[in-house]
Design a protein around this motif. Structure first.
Motif, PDB file in Angstrom:
ATOM      1  N   VAL A   1      38.667 -88.579  65.959  1.00 44.17           N
ATOM      2  CA  VAL A   1      39.399 -89.552  66.729  1.00 44.17           C
ATOM      3  C   VAL A   1      38.609 -89.914  67.342  1.00 44.17           C
ATOM      4  O   VAL A   1      37.664 -89.893  68.144  1.00 44.17           O
ATOM      5  CB  VAL A   1      39.759 -87.872  67.566  1.00 44.17           C
ATOM      6  CG1 VAL A   1      40.610 -88.025  68.804  1.00 44.17           C
ATOM      7  CG2 VAL A   1      40.508 -87.439  66.969  1.00 44.17           C
TER       8      VAL A   1
ATOM      9  N   VAL B   1      47.695 -88.305  67.701  1.00 32.99           N
ATOM     10  CA  VAL B   1      46.412 -88.371  69.269  1.00 32.99           C
ATOM     11  C   VAL B   1      46.239 -90.244  69.456  1.00 32.99           C
ATOM     12  O   VAL B   1      45.414 -89.648  70.812  1.00 32.99           O
ATOM     13  CB  VAL B   1      45.491 -87.818  67.578  1.00 32.99           C
ATOM     14  CG1 VAL B   1      44.062 -88.802  67.605  1.00 32.99           C
ATOM     15  CG2 VAL B   1      45.611 -86.444  67.132  1.00 32.99           C
TER      16      VAL B   1
ATOM     17  N   LEU C   1      44.837 -85.072  76.485  1.00 38.82           N
ATOM     18  CA  LEU C   1      43.772 -84.370  74.949  1.00 38.82           C
ATOM     19  C   LEU C   1      43.713 -82.729  75.398  1.00 38.82           C
ATOM     20  O   LEU C   1      42.832 -82.921  75.757  1.00 38.82           O
ATOM     21  CB  LEU C   1      43.150 -84.868  74.094  1.00 38.82           C
ATOM     22  CG  LEU C   1      44.495 -87.072  73.339  1.00 38.82           C
ATOM     23  CD1 LEU C   1      42.824 -87.223  72.791  1.00 38.82           C
ATOM     24  CD2 LEU C   1      44.834 -85.854  72.520  1.00 38.82           C
TER      25      LEU C   1
END
Length: 743
Positions: free
Chosen positions: A439, A423, A429
């Protein structure tokens, strides 16, 4: 000749335009015309205008061949206006209920003044409504009709044109037009107000002024275009020079000019830092050029700023501004410390990974809250492997779902160190929902939001109006959406919805849905393989039943008696059920399951294989209907609780009136439609064709390639769409059988 002409300039407002037009057409006063000017808008706004004009003769559409800006677009509409009065309405704003009747009645009561000023409120994405801070100026005090000299304080209202009705012959007599550039409202507003011989006010809110969360106000854009303000005030003072009888307004307008210049200087997010000194010197020159004789500066800090302009001492202003910025930095550091404390909960390891460089060749995928490898992200993953094999493709998967990951797919368990590393460092993403709040969107990362269906039920901010979503934190939702760089869409309808309900700074990609490519490109052998995997014998008619979730039902409530349905349809029909809407609660149902007459396909992935295998789809309000329509196979809507569902969750159109095929509201009616084959008749096909044209317009089998080329390979030119009438789709099961046997 209509009483009122509404001029509506339109540019990149497809998410708000319908609401604006509906607010006009829904007025109880009907004596009006709408002049809608499409300022060469690059989105679907022009098409929306044409669709409305086809249905209502009061709407006249002008399509400009080049983008000319707000002022000149208004001029184009003004030239076509035929009403006694002209009103302007920005295309993301709306009229309040009864506004036009109230305006018309006030005009009649005051003997048709040159200008009527009415009130407005500001409306916000979270439902807040804030009144005009100077609404007190619109209270009826003294004569109903007056000149500005009788109520000069009206100049302190916001410099806007859309809170007034202007008599058209007054506009013609005065020679008013809108200039190009930013701040075009200033010369029109000031010149009209000081010229009007008869004015009136209406102490009533007539306009809802939308405060868009992102991207709605060009005046909040950092640009040298803010220098246009000097030309606008030059026009004001040129007007004064040509009308000596209006000289009394020089000093009030001088104050408005200076205050406006200071506002541009002081507001963050307007002038580039490198242009601030130049702007100040230009403002100082205008100050001295237009300084009225005997002018007295205001008292206090505002007067000091006037003095700085008069002396052209930018260094003094810069010093004062630096002190303000210092205080702001101190406050920002305090907030940053709090945020760092919050982020510490994410984990020291994630923080360490965030400090490492991004991996330009790493893409992290997730779908349905990391429950499966599926949907649009999976289709993009496959195409990325084909077009950019050097890219490393990793999936985020929940620990309880790793046993469902297809062989050969690289994955990381959500919550693991490997997950947080991916991440933190992945350049790309990709998700069909949002990543978790924890995140962090890094500079240089690209977030691709693919969505997972065309919306029938309300989504995003639109859910605020309905009881099924009272638990949602919409501010948090929008913070997650702020991370998006791209938002995929399979039709213009969806684009307009996404841009309105998720008002963030992303780029909409009208590519079609990548997951639907297979429905266009699948061969007869693919269809046969999909049916074989489900144990469907040749000649068996297979109906796929896919109901949607209902927020107002706390537990499972069967909408269909599947055992009875299977009995009525006979042994040559198999019911494939997606979703746990049946259980072996009786020996008869269990026997039907063992015989293969009812097949639970709730855990079957990918769902596109079920579409390929099915002869027809039975659904209620599921977005599956929009995807299945790509196949151009029969769709049966079973909607026994439409009134409840639409009231509790809210919908964007009436599915019973605009279905993709036949509609049943009871099980008996459903059985009749299936047994009679009315679901496959000409009328059903006609409705399906209209539905497909509206909702499958971009699904031509190359959506995944468009996405990969645009997002991952950085190609600006897009693949042309196959014309709708020339598109193919996967063969039906009967056609597939015939083709395979012929081969």
């Amino acid at each position: 000749m209509p009483r009122l002409s509404l001029v509506v300039p339109v540019y990149k407002v497809q998410g708000y335009l319908s609401e604006c037009l509906d607010s006009i057409l829904g007025q109880d006063c009907t004596d009006f015309e709408v002049i809608a000017v499409d300022d060469c808008s690059p989105d679907g706004s022009g098409l929306i205008l044409d669709q409305y004009a086809e249905k209502d003769a009061r709407i006249h559409v002008i399509h400009l061949t080049e983008n000319v800006g707000l002022g000149r677009a208004r001029n184009a509409g003004l030239e076509r206006a035929e009403g006694d009065y002209v009103l302007f309405l920005d295309s993301d704003d709306t009229l309040s209920a009864g506004a036009l009747a109230a305006i018309s009645e006030r005009l009649d009561a005051t003997g048709d003044p040159d200008v009527l000023i009415y009130d407005y409120v500001r409306t916000y994405w979270d439902g807040q409504v804030r009144p005009n801070q100077r609404a007190d100026l619109l209270r009826s005090e003294g004569p109903d009709v007056f000149r500005l000299a009788d109520r000069p304080q009206l100049l302190n209202l916001l410099q806007i044109v859309w809170n007034k009705a202007y008599r058209r012959d007054f506009i013609t007599r005065t020679g008013l037009t809108f200039p190009p550039g930013y701040y075009e409202d200033a010369p029109w507003t000031f010149c009209s107000m000081i010229s009007a011989e008869r004015m009136a006010v209406l102490d009533r809110v007539c306009v809802h002024y939308r405060q868009r969360r992102e991207g709605g106000n060009i005046l909040k854009t950092v640009s040298r275009k803010h220098f246009d303000v000097f030309d606008q005030y030059r026009r004001v003072f040129d007007f004064l020079a040509d009308h000596e009888e209006l000289e009394q307004w020089r000093e009030p307008l001088f104050r408005k000019m200076v205050d406006h210049y200071l506002t541009v200087l002081e507001r963050p997010g307007r002038l580039p830092q490198s242009a601030r000194a130049e702007f100040f010197h230009r403002a100082a020159a205008d100050y001295r050029a237009h300084l009225p004789q005997g002018f007295r500066r205001p008292a206090g800090g505002r007067g000091h700023k006037y003095a700085m302009l008069e002396r052209d001492t930018y260094a003094a202003l810069a010093g004062a501004t630096a002190a303000v910025k210092f205080r702001r930095r101190v406050n920002n550091r305090a907030r940053a410390a709090i945020n760092r404390s919050k982020r510490s909960a994410i984990g020291v390891y994630y923080q360490s990974q965030l400090r490492l460089p991004l991996d330009d060749n790493l893409a992290l995928f997730s779908a349905y809250w990391s429950r499966s490898v599926s949907c649009n992200p999976a289709a993009i993953d496959a195409e990325l492997a084909r077009l950019a094999p050097h890219m490393r493709r990793v999936w985020a998967v929940r620990p309880d779902a790793v046993d469902q990951v297809p062989e050969g797919v690289e994955y990381v368990r959500v919550g693991s160190r490997e997950y947080w590393a991916a991440v933190a460092r992945a350049k790309y993403l990709v998700n069909n929902v949002n990543f978790a709040d924890a995140v962090v969107k890094r500079e240089g990362q690209i977030h691709l939001q693919t969505h997972h269906g065309t919306p029938l039920k309300t989504m995003g901010l639109d859910q605020q109006k309905y009881p099924a979503s009272t638990h949602m934190d919409f501010a948090k939702l929008l913070e997650r959406c702020d991370r998006w760089d791209f938002s995929l869409s399979s039709n213009r309808f969806s684009t307009a919805v996404w841009e309105r309900v998720y008002p963030c700074s992303y780029t909409s990609l009208e590519t079609g849905y990548p997951r639907n490519d297979v429905l266009v490109n699948a061969t007869a052998e693919d269809v046969r393989r999909a049916r074989a995997a489900l144990g469907l014998a040749d000649g068996t008619k297979a109906f796929l039943y896919m109901p949607t979730h209902r927020e107002y039902q706390p537990g499972f409530t069967p909408a269909l008696d599947l055992a009875r349905l299977a009995d009525e349809l006979g042994p040559d029909v198999t019911l494939m059920v997606r979703g746990h809407y049946f259980y072996g609660s009786s020996p008869h149902t269990a026997e039907l399951r063992r015989s293969g007459r009812i097949v639970d396909v709730s855990g079957h992935h990918p769902v596109e294989e079920l579409y390929l295998a099915a002869d027809a789809l039975v659904t209620d309000y599921s977005s599956a209907m929009f995807d299945y329509a790509v196949l151009d196979r029969p769709i049966i809507v079973y909607a026994p609780d439409w009134d409840i569902y639409s009231a509790v969750r809210g919908t964007y159109f009436n599915l019973l009136e605009e279905p993709p095929g036949v509609v049943a509201t009871s099980q008996a009616e459903l059985i009749r439609l299936l047994e009679s084959r009315e679901y496959a008749g000409a009328d059903a096909a006609e409705r399906r064709a209209a539905f497909r044209l509206r909702f499958c317009e971009f699904d031509d089998g190359r959506a995944a390639e468009r996405v990969v080329r645009r997002v991952f390979l950085g190609e600006d030119s897009t693949l042309p769409f196959v014309p709708f009438t020339e598109r193919s789709h996967a063969p039906t099961p009967d056609q597939a059988l015939e083709l395979v046997e012929r081969a």
